[in-house]
Design an enzyme around this catalytic site. Structure first.
Site, PDB file in Angstrom:
ATOM      1  N   HIS A  63       0.820  -1.222   0.000  1.00  0.00           N
ATOM      2  CA  HIS A  63       0.000   0.000   0.000  1.00  0.00           C
ATOM      3  C   HIS A  63       0.852   1.269   0.000  1.00  0.00           C
ATOM      4  CE1 HIS A  63      -3.651  -2.207   0.338  1.00  0.00           C
ATOM      5  NE2 HIS A  63      -3.402  -2.672   1.554  1.00  0.00           N
ATOM      6  N   ASP A 123      -3.101 -10.351  -2.701  1.00  0.00           N
ATOM      7  CA  ASP A 123      -3.628  -9.932  -1.410  1.00  0.00           C
ATOM      8  C   ASP A 123      -5.096  -9.521  -1.586  1.00  0.00           C
ATOM      9  OD1 ASP A 123      -2.451  -8.804   1.434  1.00  0.00           O
ATOM     10  OD2 ASP A 123      -4.108  -7.580   0.702  1.00  0.00           O
ATOM     11  N   HIS A 165      -6.505  -6.921  -0.653  1.00  0.00           N
ATOM     12  CA  HIS A 165      -6.623  -5.482  -0.871  1.00  0.00           C
ATOM     13  C   HIS A 165      -5.808  -5.061  -2.084  1.00  0.00           C
ATOM     14  CE1 HIS A 165      -7.196  -6.347   3.447  1.00  0.00           C
ATOM     15  NE2 HIS A 165      -8.219  -5.507   3.320  1.00  0.00           N
ATOM     16  N   ASP A 186      -4.919 -13.075   3.238  1.00  0.00           N
ATOM     17  CA  ASP A 186      -6.161 -12.515   3.763  1.00  0.00           C
ATOM     18  C   ASP A 186      -7.350 -12.781   2.844  1.00  0.00           C
ATOM     19  OD1 ASP A 186      -4.954 -10.892   1.930  1.00  0.00           O
ATOM     20  OD2 ASP A 186      -5.045  -9.060   3.117  1.00  0.00           O
TER      21      ASP A 186
END
Length: 753
Positions: free
Chosen positions: A393, A427, A429, A516
């Site tokens: 991120h 991931d 996200h 995740d």
């Protein structure tokens, strides 16, 4: 200290330097070799068709990335043999020790990986009759003694050593290395191999009658390996099986970064749980973390961000975290001066803190990831950087989402100095950091599968319409998925991602690995179980790309270790079945690239459509521009445009396409607006395949009939015949519709429910 790596081509800057330095060594060590042969090395790496061999350049580089030894190996996939064309070290160095010896061992490993049933090369003779000069004969003997340690010995009982002219001396032996697992082939296959060597490598020197004489001398039971001549040499083991241990680099300083606030799920226990399960597999070998200079980080992150992170973390109060709480949405050009307020200038959220240990932990994670990249450059099919804090991120100018430095992007940029790189982010996200950093670059493809930003962090990026800018147009692919996704739907998305990566044909892959997406993760909503992660790992490994894996998310403590173990079980199995470990498939395949299908419209497609439609020589300038405008409108408006596309690609080439859409006001009727294929594909069945796929798509969408408009003029007779053969009938004809004498012919076909 040195590393050995494969140089796939001379396009990347570091590869160009390595090729030039390798050529300099070869010129110095082989002064009698034709200069054109060495000059042609870059072309040989990229063009296996002209030379009828797949060429591989392996180099041993010192700590300053200077080439100290080089080897050129040729591979014939049809006859399944490898030929060591050249191996040389810098003048003064012994080819039998140190760098040269390690390089030959790597050549053997590469030959075994390619599937070669033996490695062949030439060595000058070591007996007085054929090598009369004592000094030269001593050098020849030293080389043959060295290679004998590996079980490589001359093939005797053939006419391979026959002089081209009566006065020639020191004619070479053909030496065979069975790589510890293969015997000499039968006479028919050995004849084919010798003919291939003489005709392809020495075609300008060896006349056809000479080649026929040598090949004709090979008779069953008349040839053999020369008995060992040099006693007391220690035998070198056969090349290791290609399912080698995966280098594992663990951030040994990750636990200093421990945020103890309630609800902060990015905790040190994550690493321990993964390690506990992975250590029991026997799949890994630990590598020490190397330190790399800051310049690799500064190539991807704004220097001001780095300066802030370093100083703000160093100045943070002991055992206290500073959280961003003020953000510069009104005047970003005037940053505040106070550290606690300035945090919001650089951060994208309110839950990623600044503290004493954030910078040193994140900085060490970068070193771990670059160490993994070095292992892949050195020949490992895959290497795993088990690190925290995560990084995907962190954008060029911002941090957030538990991330401070984008370790995967640093590794990808590092590898881009040696070839093309693809990043695959799995991931839960969106990998906004990698997207932002490489958004305007064409040498790094970024692909992310993630929760739709309408409900998933980071909310403001990850949309399908974000495809890259400038020279990076078309080099970013986002695959956002809904909150509820079955494992089968996830695999479909992964197939789409791998298809795009296959079109890009990278030399290296960086995998941003998040667990995740697992069932019950507190930050995700999907349902992947261990068996699903096993399949995901296998699918990625089977692509055959040298891969750096970088740990990102995964926060459900109860299942984190099991999911990681299952993933790497699948990955290890996939590495064993990959088409060519440690090489992109395109480097070793003589067959053309496979045809790929896709429905997304990319920024480069309007230009490719214009070229294809113009190449058919059937459409006016206005019609060509209409085809282009439909694609541009789809890019601008998305599905709201009403236009759907299907593309057939082979590599970077658009072979054919179709544009279709539901007729406004109708619930069941669709129009086929365009269908076109490259001229060389006419009559090859591609048009029919595109039409079948279009009809299937329309049927799944509830369409029950398809209409196609075309011209009634004689020039379009073959087009009308094509529609009739595909089951369409002439539903109506409007005379003089386009112009006098040129009417509109409307064809229709009913689709089964």
């Amino acid at each position: 200290m040195f590393r050995i790596r494969k140089v796939p081509d001379a396009r990347a800057p570091s590869n160009r330097t390595a090729v030039a330095e390798a050529q300099a060594i070869l010129r110095a060590q082989f002064p009698g070799m034709a200069p054109d042969d060495i000059d042609a090395l870059p072309g040989r790496l990229e063009d296996p068709f002209t030379h009828r061999f797949v060429a591989e350049l392996l180099v041993a580089e010192d700590a300053r990335s200077h080439v100290r030894a080089a080897a050129v190996m040729l591979y014939d996939p049809e006859l399944a043999f490898a030929f060591l064309d050249m191996l040389a070290t810098t003048p003064g160095a012994s080819p039998g020790r140190g760098t040269g010896g390690a390089l030959y061992e790597r050549v053997r490993l590469e030959a075994a990986a390619l599937g070669a049933k033996g490695l062949y090369f030439e060595c000058l003779p070591d007996d007085s009759e054929t090598s009369p000069d004592p000094a030269i004969r001593a050098q020849n003997a030293a080389r043959l003694k060295f290679y004998e340690r590996f079980g490589a010995r001359p093939i005797v009982g053939t006419a391979y050593e026959t002089p081209l002219s009566p006065e020639d001396t020191d004619m070479p032996h053909l030496v065979f290395d069975g790589l510890g697992r293969h015997d000499l082939p039968d006479s028919e296959r050995l004849q084919d191999i010798v003919r291939a060597i003489l005709e392809r490598k020495y075609g300008t020197l060896c006349p056809s009658d000479y080649v026929a004489e040598v090949v004709g001398s090979i008779h069953e039971e008349a040839y053999a390996l020369r008995p060992p001549r040099y006693k007391g040499t220690k035998t070198v083991a056969a090349p290791a099986e290609m399912r080698r241990p995966i280098p594992l680099i663990v951030n040994d300083r990750h636990d200093i970064h421990h945020i103890r606030e309630r609800g902060y799920v990015e905790s040190p226990i994550r690493i321990k749980l993964i390690l506990d399960d992975l250590d029991a597999t026997g799949l890994f070998v630990r590598h020490e973390t190397r330190h790399f200079p800051d310049r690799w980080i500064r190539e991807v992150h704004d220097a001001r961000l780095l300066d802030y992170l370093k100083s703000a973390c160093a100045e943070a109060p002991e055992k206290t975290s500073i959280y961003p709480y003020v953000f510069p949405v009104r005047n970003a050009t005037r940053p505040p001066k106070e550290r606690s307020v300035l945090a919001g200038y650089w951060c994208i959220d309110t839950f990623t803190p600044i503290n004493r240990n954030a910078w040193p932990a994140a900085r060490r994670a970068v070193d771990c990831t670059l160490t993994a990249a070095e292992a892949v450059l050195g020949g490992a099919p895959a290497a795993y950087a088990l690190v925290r804090p995560p990084g995907h991120h962190a954008e060029r100018k911002t941090f957030g989402g538990f991330c401070y430095l984008c370790s995967g992007a640093v590794a990808a940029n590092y590898l881009s100095h040696y070839g093309k790189v693809a990043i695959l982010d799995i991931d839960y996200h969106h990998g906004n950091g990698q997207q932002d950093i490489f958004y305007e670059r064409a040498d790094v493809l970024t692909v992310s599968i993630h929760g739709d930003p309408s409900f998933a962090y980071p909310y403001f990026t990850g949309f399908r319409s974000e495809t890259g800018l400038g020279c990076g147009a078309g080099h970013n692919l986002n695959i956002p998925l809904p909150e509820t996704v079955s494992p089968a739907q996830y695999i479909d998305a992964l197939d789409q991602a791998l298809e795009r990566i296959g079109e890009f044909r990278p030399d290296y892959l960086v995998l941003s690995l998040g667990f995740d997406t697992g069932r019950g993760d507190p930050t995700g909503t999907w349902s992947n179980r261990p068996e699903d992660f096993r399949r995901i790992g296998a699918l990625i490994a089977e692509q055959g790309y040298p891969t750096v894996l970088v740990q990102e998310g995964g926060y459900r403590i109860r299942t984190l270790g099991a999911n990681a173990r299952a993933f790497f079980d699948g990955l290890a199995g996939g590495l064993g079945s990959a088409p060519c470990p440690n090489a992109a498939p395109s480097r070793t395949a003589n067959a053309p690239a496979p045809r790929r299908w896709r429905t997304s419209v990319r920024p480069e497609d309007p230009g490719r459509i214009r070229a294809l439609v113009a190449a058919t020589d059937r459409f006016s300038a206005d019609e060509i521009e209409i085809a282009v405008e439909l694609a541009q409108e789809r890019i601008t408006l998305g599905r709201a445009s009403g236009y759907h596309f299907l593309f057939a690609n082979r590599g970077d080439r658009l072979e054919g396409f179709a544009c279709f859409g539901q007729i406004p006001g109708s619930e069941t009727s669709w129009d086929l607006y365009w269908i076109a294929v490259q001229p060389e594909q006419h009559g090859q069945g591609l048009g029919a395949e595109i039409l079948r796929r279009v009809e299937a798509t329309i049927g799944r969408a509830g369409g029950r009939q398809v209409f196609i408009d075309t011209s009634s003029s004689p020039a379009y007779a073959s087009t009308r015949t094509f529609y009739l053969r595909q089951g369409y009938h002439l539903a109506a004809e409007l005379a003089d519709f386009y112009r006098q004498g040129d009417g509109k012919a409307i064809y229709a076909k009913a689709l089964s429910a």
